[in-house]
Motif scaffolding. Structure first.
Motif: not given
Length: 207
Positions: A58-83
Motif C-alpha cells: 500500500k505504501g509504495i503504489v502509485y498515488k490513488g491506485l490503492y483505492q482504485w484497485i479496491k473499487d474496481n478489482s472485483e470487476y477485473l477479477q470477474e471479467h478479465l480473461l486469464n493471461n
C-alpha cells in the motif's frame, strides 16, 4: 512481490514508412494489469504485485491506485480473461495536470497483451479496436479510458510533418501535450516534445 519491470522501453521516432496511426502520449506512469493463474496482478515500474499483496504494498503504489484497485478489482477479477493484460498510463503523478473535464479516468489504456509464465508481456497490440478482447464480455469498463487518437496517416511522416501535426493538435486542444505515439503495424515509436514540462525539439535518442 516480484522485482521486475514488465513493460519494454519504447523507441523514439527516427523514420517511418507506410500507413501509421498516431495517438497522444499522455504524461503518466506506466501500469499493466493482468490475470495469471486466475489471480489479478498489477505491474508498476519495476514491481509486480498480486491483489493478495495489496495491503502489503500500500505504501509504495502509485498515488490513488490503492483505492482504485479496491473499487474496481472485483470487476477485473470477474471479467478479465486469464493471461490477458491491459497496458496503459496512470495519470495524476507527473508534470502535466489534465483537466477532469477531458480526462475523467485515472487509467488510460494504450495496448492489450498477453502474459507468459515468466511474467513477460507478448502479443502486444495497439489497435484500439482490439481493446475490448481481454474481457470475457468484450466490454471495456467505464473506469478504464483509452488514450486519445490524434490522426491516421497514409503518407510517410518525417519530423517536420509530426511537428506540424503537433502544433495544430496543441492549438485544437488548448493545453500542454507531451507528444505522440506512432503505431506502424503494431510497432510503436514515440515523438516527444515536452521534457519536465518544457517544450523542446524532438530528436532520436536511440532509447
Amino acid at each position: 512481490m516480484i522485482k521486475k519491470e514488465i513493460y519494454p522501453k519504447t523507441k523514439r521516432v527516427s523514420c517511418l514508412g507506410d500507413k501509421v496511426y498516431i495517438t497522444e502520449k499522455l504524461d503518466g506512469s506506466n501500469l499493466a494489469i493482468f490475470k495469471k493463474d486466475e489471480k489479478l496482478y498489477f505491474a508498476q515500474r519495476k514491481n509486480i504485485f498480486s491483489i493478495d499483496e495489496l495491503e502489503e504494498v500500500k505504501g509504495i503504489v502509485y498515488k490513488g491506485l490503492y483505492q482504485w484497485i479496491k473499487d474496481n478489482s472485483e470487476y477485473l477479477q470477474e471479467h478479465l480473461l486469464n493471461n490477458a493484460a491491459l497496458c496503459g498510463e496512470w495519470l495524476g503523478m507527473d508534470q502535466i495536470k489534465y483537466s477532469v473535464d477531458e480526462f475523467d479516468k485515472r487509467f488510460y489504456m494504450f495496448a492489450k497483451a498477453n502474459i507468459d509464465e515468466e511474467f513477460n508481456l507478448y502479443n502486444l497490440r495497439y489497435n484500439h479496436e482490439l481493446f475490448n478482447y481481454p474481457f470475457d464480455n468484450q466490454i471495456i469498463p467505464s473506469f478504464v479510458g483509452i488514450v486519445p487518437e490524434v490522426t491516421e496517416l497514409s503518407v510517410l511522416p518525417n519530423k517536420e510533418h509530426l511537428d506540424s501535426i503537433y502544433q495544430k493538435y496543441c492549438e485544437r486542444k488548448e493545453r500542454k501535450v507531451e507528444g505522440f505515439v506512432v503505431n506502424y503495424k503494431d510497432n510503436i515509436s514515440k515523438y516527444v516534445r515536452l521534457k519536465n514540462g518544457k517544450l523542446q525539439e524532438h530528436f532520436d535518442r536511440g532509447e
